[in-house]
Design a protein around this motif. Sequence first.
Motif, mmCIF file in Angstrom:
data_model
loop_
_atom_site.group_PDB
_atom_site.id
_atom_site.type_symbol
_atom_site.label_atom_id
_atom_site.label_comp_id
_atom_site.label_asym_id
_atom_site.label_seq_id
_atom_site.Cartn_x
_atom_site.Cartn_y
_atom_site.Cartn_z
ATOM 1 N N GLY A 80 12.622 -2.199 -20.483
ATOM 2 C CA GLY A 80 12.135 -3.400 -19.827
ATOM 3 C C GLY A 80 11.589 -4.459 -20.771
ATOM 4 O O GLY A 80 11.234 -5.557 -20.323
ATOM 5 N N LEU A 81 11.509 -4.158 -22.060
ATOM 6 C CA LEU A 81 10.977 -5.117 -23.031
ATOM 7 C C LEU A 81 12.092 -5.912 -23.694
ATOM 8 O O LEU A 81 13.256 -5.508 -23.703
ATOM 9 C CB LEU A 81 10.152 -4.388 -24.094
ATOM 10 N N VAL A 82 11.695 -7.059 -24.268
ATOM 11 C CA VAL A 82 12.630 -7.923 -25.006
ATOM 12 C C VAL A 82 12.072 -8.133 -26.412
ATOM 13 O O VAL A 82 10.887 -8.469 -26.581
ATOM 14 C CB VAL A 82 12.829 -9.279 -24.303
ATOM 15 N N PHE A 83 12.902 -7.937 -27.414
ATOM 16 C CA PHE A 83 12.496 -8.089 -28.812
ATOM 17 C C PHE A 83 13.373 -9.146 -29.491
ATOM 18 O O PHE A 83 14.516 -9.382 -29.083
ATOM 19 C CB PHE A 83 12.636 -6.764 -29.564
ATOM 20 N N ASP A 84 12.789 -9.753 -30.526
ATOM 21 C CA ASP A 84 13.558 -10.650 -31.393
ATOM 22 C C ASP A 84 13.869 -9.932 -32.694
ATOM 23 O O ASP A 84 12.989 -9.323 -33.313
ATOM 24 C CB ASP A 84 12.773 -11.933 -31.707
ATOM 25 N N ALA A 85 15.119 -10.026 -33.087
ATOM 26 C CA ALA A 85 15.528 -9.522 -34.401
ATOM 27 C C ALA A 85 16.017 -10.725 -35.203
ATOM 28 O O ALA A 85 17.059 -11.316 -34.887
ATOM 29 C CB ALA A 85 16.626 -8.487 -34.258
ATOM 30 N N CYS A 86 15.245 -11.109 -36.221
ATOM 31 C CA CYS A 86 15.556 -12.320 -36.993
ATOM 32 C C CYS A 86 15.835 -11.958 -38.452
ATOM 33 O O CYS A 86 15.182 -11.079 -39.027
ATOM 34 C CB CYS A 86 14.392 -13.323 -36.927
ATOM 35 N N PHE A 87 16.777 -12.682 -39.032
ATOM 36 C CA PHE A 87 17.176 -12.450 -40.427
ATOM 37 C C PHE A 87 17.208 -13.799 -41.155
ATOM 38 O O PHE A 87 17.515 -14.837 -40.559
ATOM 39 C CB PHE A 87 18.557 -11.779 -40.489
ATOM 40 N N THR A 88 16.888 -13.722 -42.417
ATOM 41 C CA THR A 88 16.900 -14.919 -43.256
ATOM 42 C C THR A 88 17.885 -14.725 -44.395
ATOM 43 O O THR A 88 17.827 -13.713 -45.114
ATOM 44 C CB THR A 88 15.508 -15.208 -43.834
ATOM 45 N N ALA A 89 18.799 -15.705 -44.544
ATOM 46 C CA ALA A 89 19.751 -15.709 -45.662
ATOM 47 C C ALA A 89 19.322 -16.800 -46.648
ATOM 48 O O ALA A 89 19.024 -17.928 -46.247
ATOM 49 C CB ALA A 89 21.161 -15.970 -45.160
ATOM 50 N N VAL A 107 18.389 -12.920 -32.907
ATOM 51 C CA VAL A 107 19.101 -12.311 -31.779
ATOM 52 C C VAL A 107 18.060 -11.638 -30.882
ATOM 53 O O VAL A 107 17.124 -11.000 -31.373
ATOM 54 C CB VAL A 107 20.125 -11.269 -32.274
ATOM 55 N N LYS A 108 18.224 -11.789 -29.561
ATOM 56 C CA LYS A 108 17.302 -11.150 -28.623
ATOM 57 C C LYS A 108 17.853 -9.787 -28.203
ATOM 58 O O LYS A 108 19.046 -9.644 -27.914
ATOM 59 C CB LYS A 108 17.069 -12.029 -27.397
ATOM 60 N N LEU A 109 16.969 -8.812 -28.149
ATOM 61 C CA LEU A 109 17.330 -7.450 -27.762
ATOM 62 C C LEU A 109 16.601 -7.109 -26.464
ATOM 63 O O LEU A 109 15.367 -6.993 -26.446
ATOM 64 C CB LEU A 109 16.930 -6.460 -28.854
ATOM 65 N N ARG A 110 17.327 -6.987 -25.388
ATOM 66 C CA ARG A 110 16.733 -6.657 -24.083
ATOM 67 C C ARG A 110 17.020 -5.188 -23.771
ATOM 68 O O ARG A 110 18.174 -4.787 -23.656
ATOM 69 C CB ARG A 110 17.286 -7.554 -22.985
ATOM 70 N N ILE A 111 15.955 -4.397 -23.619
ATOM 71 C CA ILE A 111 16.113 -2.977 -23.308
ATOM 72 C C ILE A 111 16.138 -2.822 -21.785
ATOM 73 O O ILE A 111 15.157 -3.117 -21.108
ATOM 74 C CB ILE A 111 14.968 -2.134 -23.903
ATOM 75 N N MET A 112 17.250 -2.376 -21.269
ATOM 76 C CA MET A 112 17.466 -2.367 -19.830
ATOM 77 C C MET A 112 16.722 -1.224 -19.151
ATOM 78 O O MET A 112 16.676 -0.103 -19.661
ATOM 79 C CB MET A 112 18.964 -2.246 -19.526
ATOM 80 N N ARG A 113 16.140 -1.543 -17.991
ATOM 81 C CA ARG A 113 15.588 -0.511 -17.131
ATOM 82 C C ARG A 113 16.664 -0.059 -16.139
ATOM 83 O O ARG A 113 17.561 -0.825 -15.802
ATOM 84 C CB ARG A 113 14.372 -1.027 -16.345
ATOM 85 N N PRO A 114 16.567 1.176 -15.657
ATOM 86 C CA PRO A 114 17.550 1.637 -14.674
ATOM 87 C C PRO A 114 17.409 0.874 -13.355
ATOM 88 O O PRO A 114 16.320 0.439 -12.986
ATOM 89 C CB PRO A 114 17.193 3.117 -14.476
ATOM 90 N N GLU A 115 18.511 0.720 -12.663
ATOM 91 C CA GLU A 115 18.535 0.173 -11.305
ATOM 92 C C GLU A 115 19.235 1.208 -10.432
ATOM 93 O O GLU A 115 20.436 1.427 -10.566
ATOM 94 C CB GLU A 115 19.266 -1.169 -11.271
#
Length: 394
Positions: A80-89, A107-115
């Motif tokens: 149910g949480l959303v994370f940001d994964a950021c990279f620098t070149a 990039v956003k990472l959304r961890i899905m909960r069951p439905e």
Amino acid sequence: DTVTPLEGTILLLQVGTETAFTVRAFDGDITDAVELTVDAQTGLPVRTSVSPLVLSGQNGGAANVATRIFSMTPFEPQAGLVFDACFTAKNSNTDALGESINVRRCVKLRIMRPELAWTSANETAGTTPLEGDTLITYPGCSVDIPLYANAVWYKVVYGYEAFVFEFDGSLTRSGDILGASISSPHPSPVISPNSFVNIQTNYSHSGIFRYFPPVSVAGRRLRVCLTASDEFQLETIQRCVFITTGNCKACLAEGQTLTGLAAEYDTDWLQVWATNPRLGNPDKARQAGALVNVGVQYVARGGETVQSLAIRFFLTSSKILDANPEFVARSGGREVATNRALIPNQQLCIIPPMCQVECKAVVPTHQTQDSERWAWRPNWTRRNLNPLLHCPMF
């Protein structure tokens, strides 16, 4: 590089499943060194990893290329949480004519909960019964309850919780039900497991709750709450039904005779045959699942006791208690059950004696030439006789 997800891309991740993507940056000036690092401001969520930097040329050395692989396997608290994964070149330009350049990509990472949702009998025939449905069975009979649930992203694990009804209508939580089991998938599903509704990751999962109540639970009424959960127990839905195991009837097992059934109830074939006169030969093997009577249902007026019923029906209290194990269990033991006053409309199974009776008999004390004198000898028990012929009637 076009291999890297676009800025703001939302990736949907599943708990327990690894997701990986490539992060790549390049500089067309082969004299520049390219660095590719995790953004220090956002960092990375736990359960992630980033491979070591790999530098290589492109188009035969026309550019410097930096590549790293991001990988994440979410775990339960992240659902149910959303994370940001950021990279620098960054390129380190040593030429006085050029400048060092930093490029950031997130990039956003959304961890899905069951439905989860039940597929019910009012939607598709032969699927999960409705809330509050009542099923009636008897010892030896099979109760098969189909289970169907739709789940987005996750698998479905079926289970149940059981509650026993007490005399006053209250419920007591039970553990595992003797004779009950759940298997998945259903051996003959009516819904394809590959079906989905609107969302391609919404699958139908089937199962079956099967209950073979033994003789020891005759008379028991249960509230069974069937549950469907994801494999990580993140979400659970339930559907509660009522199952009543009647007494005074039973289903025959494969090849079982009336004699064999009578042995289970500590009686004789003649008594079972007497309550099933159309069955014919008592030694004939019957079809599995055939429902037969094993006694007569007594409906209490109120105030009777097992002890008083035993005298009335030429039985022992022990025989009545043996035929009503759930009454004994809910009473708190045989001693309490023997003297417990029955409430109005309470039902007990009475197995009438045919070859074994318990009664106070009349026996002669002495006889003269001109008369016969008879006297009561209390508690005299005469067994293995027909009560209609050998017990006094009033």
